[in-house]
Scaffold this motif. Structure first.
Motif: not given
Length: 226
Positions: A150, A152, A154, A167, A169-171
């Motif tokens: 994955q 993210l 970030g 955000d 943490e958004e995928l």
């Protein structure tokens, strides 16, 4: 970084749908330029030049308005739903050194491991950056990545001076195991059955079923003759 494109604009004093239609008939585009602490400025933009400029995401426009230059970003572009021609543009006034929040496209490069599928879950991220130094896009790599990998928001590498607004943490990207066509059809059929969805018999299926019944009946007749 974002391109700066010079466009000659005209001030306009006619408003409303009728005036907008007349402007568009002359291959021009009605626009409004908004700025902090200033009244909105109603403009007319050249059709072809504006269309070409707005093909570039977050292009910085240098508007020449009666000899005075203004820097602007397109914040909203209204298009004809059928022809996709530009019908109206909302612009925002910017200044050199000023920071703005914009959406930047994500490009995926590289080949993931065999028998995998790369899902671009979120095609862009929002960042804060200097108005005249807006990145064109961000590139992430999935080269050789296995199922479960994955990225993210970030984890997207940003240039110096660019701050993430999305955000963290958004995928953004997910690598999953590819599924065969047979398994996909089986999952779909199972889901439809659970939902109570029934399909009407197709002509091909009806014809095949009829042929099968005819063959069975023919076999029974042959036996009776014996």
């Amino acid at each position: 970084m974002s391109d700066q494109i010079k466009i000659t604009a005209e001030q306009r004093t006619e408003f409303g749908k009728g005036a907008a239609r007349r402007i568009r008939r002359t291959d021009k585009i009605p626009a409004v330029l908004y700025g902090r602490g200033t009244e909105p400025e109603h403009l007319t933009l050249p059709g072809h030049a504006t269309m070409m400029a707005l093909k570039i995401q977050n292009a910085v426009l240098t508007l020449d308005v009666e000899g005075e230059e203004r820097l602007a970003l397109a914040k909203d572009v209204q298009r004809d739903p059928i022809k996709r021609t530009i019908e109206h543009v909302d612009l925002v006034l910017i200044k050199k050194g000023e920071r703005v929040v914009v959406d930047i496209a994500i490009h995926v490069e590289g080949d993931a491991a065999p028998d995998t599928f790369v899902n671009l879950e979120y095609p862009h991220i929002s960042v804060e950056t200097e108005a005249t130094h807006i990145p064109e896009s961000f590139t992430v790599s999935v080269e050789g990545k296995e199922p479960g990998f994955q990225i993210l928001a970030g984890g997207v590498e940003l240039p110096e001076g660019v701050t993430l607004v999305t955000d963290p943490e958004e995928l953004i990207v997910h690598v999953s195991k590819s599924i065969s066509e047979e398994a996909l059809e089986a999952e779909l059929a199972e889901a439809e059955a659970e939902a109570g969805i029934e399909h009407e018999e197709s002509d091909e299926e009806a014809a095949a079923e009829g042929e099968g019944e005819a063959a069975v009946e023919g076999g029974d007749e042959d036996k009776s003759e014996e």
